[in-house]
Design an enzyme around this catalytic site. Structure first.
Site, mmCIF file in Angstrom:
data_model
loop_
_atom_site.group_PDB
_atom_site.id
_atom_site.type_symbol
_atom_site.label_atom_id
_atom_site.label_comp_id
_atom_site.label_asym_id
_atom_site.label_seq_id
_atom_site.Cartn_x
_atom_site.Cartn_y
_atom_site.Cartn_z
ATOM 1 N N THR A 154 46.287 -19.786 82.039
ATOM 2 C CA THR A 154 45.163 -20.559 81.492
ATOM 3 C C THR A 154 45.119 -20.274 79.997
ATOM 4 O O THR A 154 44.849 -19.128 79.595
ATOM 5 C CB THR A 154 43.832 -20.124 82.134
ATOM 6 N N LYS A 195 36.326 -15.977 79.624
ATOM 7 C CA LYS A 195 37.529 -16.442 78.904
ATOM 8 C C LYS A 195 37.609 -17.980 78.953
ATOM 9 O O LYS A 195 37.825 -18.640 77.927
ATOM 10 C CB LYS A 195 38.781 -15.831 79.547
ATOM 11 N N LYS A 218 41.393 -27.845 83.594
ATOM 12 C CA LYS A 218 40.976 -26.496 84.026
ATOM 13 C C LYS A 218 39.690 -26.055 83.314
ATOM 14 O O LYS A 218 38.747 -25.586 83.949
ATOM 15 C CB LYS A 218 42.130 -25.524 83.734
ATOM 16 N N LEU A 272 50.991 -15.793 82.148
ATOM 17 C CA LEU A 272 50.692 -14.788 81.128
ATOM 18 C C LEU A 272 49.216 -14.816 80.738
ATOM 19 O O LEU A 272 48.508 -15.776 81.039
ATOM 20 C CB LEU A 272 51.586 -15.042 79.911
ATOM 21 N N PRO A 273 48.746 -13.763 80.035
ATOM 22 C CA PRO A 273 47.305 -13.670 79.773
ATOM 23 C C PRO A 273 46.718 -14.801 78.908
ATOM 24 O O PRO A 273 45.685 -15.357 79.266
ATOM 25 C CB PRO A 273 47.165 -12.316 79.062
HETATM 26 P P1 NAD Z 1 47.192 -10.040 84.588
HETATM 27 O O1 NAD Z 1 46.767 -9.366 83.345
HETATM 28 O O2 NAD Z 1 47.011 -9.367 85.904
HETATM 29 O O3 NAD Z 1 48.758 -10.414 84.482
HETATM 30 C C1 NAD Z 1 49.408 -10.819 83.298
HETATM 31 C C2 NAD Z 1 50.773 -10.158 83.314
HETATM 32 O O4 NAD Z 1 51.531 -10.619 82.191
HETATM 33 C C3 NAD Z 1 50.704 -8.625 83.176
HETATM 34 O O5 NAD Z 1 51.361 -8.018 84.283
HETATM 35 C C4 NAD Z 1 51.403 -8.334 81.846
HETATM 36 O O6 NAD Z 1 52.138 -7.127 81.853
HETATM 37 C C5 NAD Z 1 52.323 -9.540 81.733
HETATM 38 N N1 NAD Z 1 52.779 -9.815 80.369
HETATM 39 C C6 NAD Z 1 52.062 -9.930 79.230
HETATM 40 N N2 NAD Z 1 52.861 -10.212 78.186
HETATM 41 C C7 NAD Z 1 54.128 -10.284 78.672
HETATM 42 C C8 NAD Z 1 55.387 -10.546 78.103
HETATM 43 N N3 NAD Z 1 55.537 -10.775 76.796
HETATM 44 N N4 NAD Z 1 56.478 -10.520 78.903
HETATM 45 C C9 NAD Z 1 56.362 -10.276 80.230
HETATM 46 N N5 NAD Z 1 55.177 -10.033 80.846
HETATM 47 C C10 NAD Z 1 54.080 -10.035 80.070
HETATM 48 O O7 NAD Z 1 46.480 -11.470 84.590
HETATM 49 P P2 NAD Z 1 46.288 -12.482 85.828
HETATM 50 O O8 NAD Z 1 44.985 -12.225 86.468
HETATM 51 O O9 NAD Z 1 47.542 -12.491 86.629
HETATM 52 O O10 NAD Z 1 46.139 -13.865 85.018
HETATM 53 C C11 NAD Z 1 47.252 -14.532 84.480
HETATM 54 C C12 NAD Z 1 46.796 -15.895 83.996
HETATM 55 O O11 NAD Z 1 46.233 -16.616 85.100
HETATM 56 C C13 NAD Z 1 45.728 -15.832 82.916
HETATM 57 O O12 NAD Z 1 45.992 -16.826 81.957
HETATM 58 C C14 NAD Z 1 44.441 -16.108 83.690
HETATM 59 O O13 NAD Z 1 43.433 -16.682 82.883
HETATM 60 C C15 NAD Z 1 44.935 -17.076 84.744
HETATM 61 N N6 NAD Z 1 44.117 -17.126 85.969
HETATM 62 C C16 NAD Z 1 43.696 -15.977 86.567
HETATM 63 C C17 NAD Z 1 42.931 -16.054 87.740
HETATM 64 C C18 NAD Z 1 42.468 -14.788 88.433
HETATM 65 O O14 NAD Z 1 41.606 -14.894 89.322
HETATM 66 N N7 NAD Z 1 43.002 -13.606 88.107
HETATM 67 C C19 NAD Z 1 42.606 -17.291 88.290
HETATM 68 C C20 NAD Z 1 43.085 -18.443 87.689
HETATM 69 C C21 NAD Z 1 43.835 -18.342 86.524
#
Ligand code: NAD
Length: 296
Positions: A94, A244, A169, A65-66
């Site tokens: 994260t 972030k 991390k 999740l975000p």
């Molecule tokens: P994203 O915004 O693409 O995905 C998050 C998903 O969570 C969305 O599809 C959203 O609809 C869903 N969501 C939010 N609240 C919800 C709820 N209550 N119930 C169900 N679904 C819900 O983000 P991402 O890029 O996939 O990143 C996710 C996590 O991974 C973050 O914490 C980010 O910091 C971490 N991260 C991302 C990357 C990257 O390169 N994108 C790398 C390492 C870590």
């Protein structure tokens, strides 16, 4: 076969859930976004109507999740009250260390096992099943955590108890942010001094200026063909994501009373680059700031 509830199917979670399905597990998937859910179903997952429904019969729960507030609210409101006794819960988002520890405490008090397991490797790693996981969990729970993570992972390391995965991390990414900025400054200075950037790369990569930012992710286009600098800084690890993580590091440092002046500078510079329109670019694009260019 394990029955897995997977909540959060965005850029990262989508590929991770698909890899669990590919490994032969039954994946009950849920996301607030219909499009994300449909994509997961196309990759072999089963659509659940809510997070509560997804976890009801699951042996394991994975969340991606975000931010901290999403994780806190979904564990307290939907996952803990509805999960099957004995379920193993892993949050791969994260988030801030404090939220990770608070959720771990709630989950443990309700009688479940928990791990914070943030990842490194980006969307490409999520799709390829080659992420690096940094895990905070009880030592006795680690073998089960590692086994559940295996279809999504290239390497899994236990950092320590609850919260230690998130601490690892943000400390790692603080080093990454600061070394990238130092590397970009050096390229911009080399250019001004009439030193060919390619020659500078050749020398620094074999000298004490060497780092991952230089030799795996070179911000100057050319020397490292796989680096985002060769694709106009598209894809890779977005500046907004780096910002972030740097903010999380600064919040943690303030709470812990740690001095992290370079981390603070890095946060400020990435915030500026984000304000100038660079938020969607790979974080190595901050080179443009030091060369005096606006983000392309
Ligand atoms: P994203 O915004 O693409 O995905 C998050 C998903 O969570 C969305 O599809 C959203 O609809 C869903 N969501 C939010 N609240 C919800 C709820 N209550 N119930 C169900 N679904 C819900 O983000 P991402 O890029 O996939 O990143 C996710 C996590 O991974 C973050 O914490 C980010 O910091 C971490 N991260 C991302 C990357 C990257 O390169 N994108 C790398 C390492 C870590």
């Amino acid at each position: 076969m394990t029955r897995i509830a997977f909540v959060g199917l965005g850029n990262m979670g989508g590929g991770m859930a698909a890899n669990q399905a590919k490994a032969g597990h039954e994946v009950q998937a849920f996301d607030l976004s219909k499009a994300a859910l449909e994509k997961a179903v196309g990759a072999g997952c089963v659509a659940a109507g809510s997070a509560a429904e997804a976890v009801k019969a699951a042996d394991a729960v994975i969340t991606m999740l975000p931010a901290g507030q999403h994780v806190r609210s979904i564990y307290a409101g939907e996952i803990i009250p509805n999960a099957k006794p004995g379920a193993l819960m892993i949050d791969c988002s994260t988030i801030d260390v404090e939220s990770a520890r608070a959720v771990a405490k709630q989950v443990s008090e309700a009688g479940f096992r928990f791990a914070d397991a943030p990842v490194s490797g980006g969307q490409a790693g999520a799709e390829a099943g080659t992420l690096a996981f940094m895990v905070g969990c009880a030592e006795a729970d680690f073998p089960a955590v590692e086994a559940l993570i295996a279809p999504m992972s290239r390497i899994t390391i236990r950092a320590g108890d609850h919260g230690a995965g998130q601490a690892a991390k943000i400390c790692n990414n603080m080093v990454l942010g600061a070394t990238m900025i130092a590397t970009c400054e050096a390229f911009a200075l080399a250019e001004k001094l009439g030193l060919e950037p390619e020659r500078f790369f050749e020398i620094a990569s074999k000298s004490s200026g060497q780092s991952w930012s230089l030799t795996s992710y070179c911000p100057w286009p050319g020397p490292v063909p796989t680096a985002p600098s060769n694709r106009n800084y598209e894809g890779g690890f977005a500046t907004a994501m780096m910002l972030k993580d740097l903010k999380l590091a600064q919040e943690a440092a303030a709470k812990a009373g740690a001095a992290t002046p370079l981390g603070a500078q890095a946060e400020g510079l990435y915030a500026l680059f984000d304000r100038l329109g660079g938020g969607g670019k790979d974080f190595s694009a901050i080179l443009e700031l030091f060369r005096g260019h606006a983000p392309a």
